[in-house]
Design an enzyme around this catalytic site. Structure first.
Site, PDB file in Angstrom:
ATOM      1  N   TYR A   1       0.762  -1.310   0.054  1.00  0.00           N
ATOM      2  CA  TYR A   1       0.082  -0.050  -0.002  1.00  0.00           C
ATOM      3  C   TYR A   1       0.772   1.223  -0.035  1.00  0.00           C
ATOM      4  O   TYR A   1       2.111   1.211   0.403  1.00  0.00           O
ATOM      5  CB  TYR A   1      -0.960   0.079   1.251  1.00  0.00           C
ATOM      6  CG  TYR A   1      -0.242   0.249   2.644  1.00  0.00           C
ATOM      7  CD1 TYR A   1       0.555  -0.555   2.997  1.00  0.00           C
ATOM      8  CD2 TYR A   1      -0.432   1.503   3.145  1.00  0.00           C
ATOM      9  CE1 TYR A   1       1.054  -0.213   4.186  1.00  0.00           C
ATOM     10  CE2 TYR A   1       0.212   1.989   4.374  1.00  0.00           C
ATOM     11  CZ  TYR A   1       0.894   0.936   5.028  1.00  0.00           C
ATOM     12  OH  TYR A   1       1.529   1.233   6.218  1.00  0.00           O
TER      13      TYR A   1
ATOM     14  N   HIS B   1      -0.886 -21.030  -0.168  1.00  0.00           N
ATOM     15  CA  HIS B   1       0.024 -20.032  -0.045  1.00  0.00           C
ATOM     16  C   HIS B   1       0.905 -19.703  -0.948  1.00  0.00           C
ATOM     17  O   HIS B   1       1.255 -18.685  -1.270  1.00  0.00           O
ATOM     18  CB  HIS B   1       0.802 -20.758   1.294  1.00  0.00           C
ATOM     19  CG  HIS B   1       0.364 -20.901   2.534  1.00  0.00           C
ATOM     20  ND1 HIS B   1      -0.651 -21.676   2.541  1.00  0.00           N
ATOM     21  CD2 HIS B   1       0.511 -20.113   3.740  1.00  0.00           C
ATOM     22  CE1 HIS B   1      -1.204 -21.711   4.040  1.00  0.00           C
ATOM     23  NE2 HIS B   1      -0.182 -20.695   4.643  1.00  0.00           N
TER      24      HIS B   1
ATOM     25  N   LEU C   1      10.985   1.250   7.208  1.00  0.00           N
ATOM     26  CA  LEU C   1      10.540   1.851   5.977  1.00  0.00           C
ATOM     27  C   LEU C   1      11.172   3.324   5.678  1.00  0.00           C
ATOM     28  O   LEU C   1      11.418   3.871   6.556  1.00  0.00           O
ATOM     29  CB  LEU C   1       8.819   2.007   6.177  1.00  0.00           C
ATOM     30  CG  LEU C   1       8.447   2.544   4.902  1.00  0.00           C
ATOM     31  CD1 LEU C   1       8.077   1.283   3.937  1.00  0.00           C
ATOM     32  CD2 LEU C   1       7.001   3.019   5.107  1.00  0.00           C
TER      33      LEU C   1
ATOM     34  N   ARG D   1       7.996   4.323  -4.953  1.00  0.00           N
ATOM     35  CA  ARG D   1       8.219   3.061  -3.586  1.00  0.00           C
ATOM     36  C   ARG D   1       7.263   2.124  -3.929  1.00  0.00           C
ATOM     37  O   ARG D   1       7.552   0.879  -3.613  1.00  0.00           O
ATOM     38  CB  ARG D   1       7.903   3.920  -2.196  1.00  0.00           C
ATOM     39  CG  ARG D   1       8.325   2.938  -1.068  1.00  0.00           C
ATOM     40  CD  ARG D   1       8.210   3.583   0.214  1.00  0.00           C
ATOM     41  NE  ARG D   1       7.034   4.182   0.540  1.00  0.00           N
ATOM     42  CZ  ARG D   1       6.662   5.041   1.369  1.00  0.00           C
ATOM     43  NH1 ARG D   1       7.668   5.380   2.368  1.00  0.00           N
ATOM     44  NH2 ARG D   1       5.449   5.544   1.704  1.00  0.00           N
TER      45      ARG D   1
ATOM     46  N   LYS E   1       6.566  -1.854   2.001  1.00  0.00           N
ATOM     47  CA  LYS E   1       5.487  -1.201   2.479  1.00  0.00           C
ATOM     48  C   LYS E   1       4.158  -2.367   2.441  1.00  0.00           C
ATOM     49  O   LYS E   1       3.139  -2.041   1.437  1.00  0.00           O
ATOM     50  CB  LYS E   1       5.141  -0.030   1.946  1.00  0.00           C
ATOM     51  CG  LYS E   1       3.936   1.032   2.843  1.00  0.00           C
ATOM     52  CD  LYS E   1       4.197   2.293   2.589  1.00  0.00           C
ATOM     53  CE  LYS E   1       3.058   3.268   3.180  1.00  0.00           C
ATOM     54  NZ  LYS E   1       3.426   3.063   4.657  1.00  0.00           N
TER      55      LYS E   1
ATOM     56  N   GLU F   1      11.779   2.866  14.336  1.00  0.00           N
ATOM     57  CA  GLU F   1      11.122   3.728  13.788  1.00  0.00           C
ATOM     58  C   GLU F   1       9.901   3.409  14.665  1.00  0.00           C
ATOM     59  O   GLU F   1       9.722   2.661  15.652  1.00  0.00           O
ATOM     60  CB  GLU F   1      10.754   3.280  12.467  1.00  0.00           C
ATOM     61  CG  GLU F   1      10.104   2.166  12.056  1.00  0.00           C
ATOM     62  CD  GLU F   1       9.829   1.718  10.482  1.00  0.00           C
ATOM     63  OE1 GLU F   1       9.598   2.764   9.631  1.00  0.00           O
ATOM     64  OE2 GLU F   1      10.033   0.709  10.001  1.00  0.00           O
TER      65      GLU F   1
HETATM   66  N1  PDD Z   1       2.846   5.324   7.577  1.00  0.00           N
HETATM   67  N2  PDD Z   1       7.439   3.895   9.086  1.00  0.00           N
HETATM   68  C1  PDD Z   1       6.144   3.064   9.244  1.00  0.00           C
HETATM   69  C2  PDD Z   1       6.192   1.621   9.807  1.00  0.00           C
HETATM   70  C3  PDD Z   1       5.205   3.655   8.449  1.00  0.00           C
HETATM   71  O1  PDD Z   1       3.926   2.995   8.505  1.00  0.00           O
HETATM   72  C4  PDD Z   1       5.276   4.875   7.777  1.00  0.00           C
HETATM   73  C5  PDD Z   1       3.944   5.479   7.203  1.00  0.00           C
HETATM   74  C6  PDD Z   1       6.265   5.656   7.996  1.00  0.00           C
HETATM   75  C7  PDD Z   1       6.592   7.033   7.167  1.00  0.00           C
HETATM   76  O2  PDD Z   1       6.323   6.757   5.776  1.00  0.00           O
HETATM   77  P1  PDD Z   1       6.116   8.036   4.834  1.00  0.00           P
HETATM   78  O3  PDD Z   1       6.658   9.179   5.285  1.00  0.00           O
HETATM   79  O4  PDD Z   1       6.440   7.553   3.438  1.00  0.00           O
HETATM   80  O5  PDD Z   1       4.489   8.163   4.912  1.00  0.00           O
HETATM   81  C8  PDD Z   1       7.337   4.867   8.439  1.00  0.00           C
HETATM   82  C9  PDD Z   1       1.449   5.546   6.722  1.00  0.00           C
HETATM   83  C10 PDD Z   1       1.309   7.065   6.640  1.00  0.00           C
HETATM   84  C11 PDD Z   1       0.182   4.638   7.217  1.00  0.00           C
HETATM   85  O6  PDD Z   1       0.650   3.253   7.613  1.00  0.00           O
HETATM   86  O7  PDD Z   1      -0.755   5.189   7.384  1.00  0.00           O
END
Ligand code: PDD
Length: 285
Positions: free
Chosen positions: A33, A102, A207, A52, A149, A182
């Site tokens: 996603y 699977h 990520l 990405r 992601k 993170e």
């Molecule tokens: N989350 N790390 C994780 C585990 C994340 O799920 C996200 C983003 C980020 C930041 O990535 P970005 O700057 O590209 O949004 C880092 C999104 C917003 C979500 O899951 O809703």
């Protein structure tokens, strides 16, 4: 106004929007996603998000569902149909529908695509940024590829729920070596006593946030020194400032970690400046 979703080629009201019970996203969380900020009706950093997405799909060997141009049109159309001026657009691609097994489904199985969009009032984020947010630490509980992601977010769900039950906005993952990787849905940063900004390197352990990438540009423009290395919880406790970044939140200053105030317990100047300048370095489409 009813919300409209794009589901496999059609725009449908949410109440009628459905995916197949044998969608591999539903059965195996076999999908990826993206979340893009929408600001003044335009997408923020769409190009980087789509790059990405292509990487995540490639790592999982899920075929690209449509051309970048067609996908871009769908993202913008979903935003327009939901009359989102400020908020987010969500895109999910799964490996498609097949009898439960699977291993990958037969060649030619079409990936399934869902896009939704929703309004988030801008003042809500601004208020959080002015007040600052709190975080709690949580042991790393995810698989070894959080750089993809993937919609497999069970570990993140448990971490975020832990934070919520502690009254905190975010959980910061601490790995086996004691380093903060993170947040459960954001990247984690601190500012050290000598004004260096530290964040975990974009290895396979985190990520590579798009907001993170743009913030690195903003930091360069502000002559802020980067120390791209993992930091420990102890270092975070001793930090002058801390903050989190994500597309849905831009930059949010962190004012306490595990109940201990960060710096003077107020949003710090570096986090605040980076937030203020972020959109001057982002791309709008
Ligand atoms: N989350 N790390 C994780 C585990 C994340 O799920 C996200 C983003 C980020 C930041 O990535 P970005 O700057 O590209 O949004 C880092 C999104 C917003 C979500 O899951 O809703």
């Amino acid at each position: 106004m009813s919300r409209i979703a794009y589901v496999n080629g059609r725009y449908v009201p949410h109440r009628d929007a459905a995916v197949h019970i044998e969608d591999r996203g539903y059965q195996f969380s076999d999908g990826v996603y993206e979340v893009c900020e929408v600001r003044d009706g335009r997408l923020v950093d769409e190009r980087r998000h789509m790059e990405r997405l292509a990487r995540s799909l490639g790592e999982l060997r899920i075929p690209n569902p449509m051309t970048p141009k067609a996908l871009s049109a769908v993202l913008h159309e979903t935003v327009a149909r939901n009359r989102v001026t400020n908020g987010i657009v969500y895109l999910q691609v799964t490996r498609g529908v097949a009898r439960r097994d699977h291993a990958f489904p037969p060649e030619g199985t079409l990936p399934a695509v869902v896009v939704t969009a929703r309004t988030i009032e801008r003042w809500k984020g601004e208020r959080e940024a002015v007040n600052g947010v709190t975080v709690v630490s949580y042991p790393e509980n995810r698989w070894s590829r959080p750089d993809i992601k993937s919609v497999s977010l069970l570990g993140n769900v448990l971490a975020k729920q832990f934070a919520k039950e502690k009254g905190a906005r975010e959980a910061w993952y601490v790995d086996r070596d004691g380093f903060v990787t993170e947040g459960s849905s954001s990247n984690a940063w601190i500012v050290t006593a000598d004004n260096k900004v530290m964040t975990h390197g974009a290895s396979n352990g985190i990520l590579r946030g798009i907001t993170r990438t743009v913030i690195l540009d903003v930091m360069k423009a502000h002559n802020v020194t980067l120390d791209e290395r993992p930091f420990t919880l102890e270092q975070a406790f001793a930090a002058k400032e801390a903050f989190v970044t994500a597309a849905s939140q831009i930059v949010l200053p962190v004012i306490s970690i595990d109940g201990r105030p960060v710096g003077d317990g107020k949003p710090g100047p570096i986090a605040t400046a980076l937030r203020r300048d972020f959109h001057n370095h982002a791309e709008f489409t």
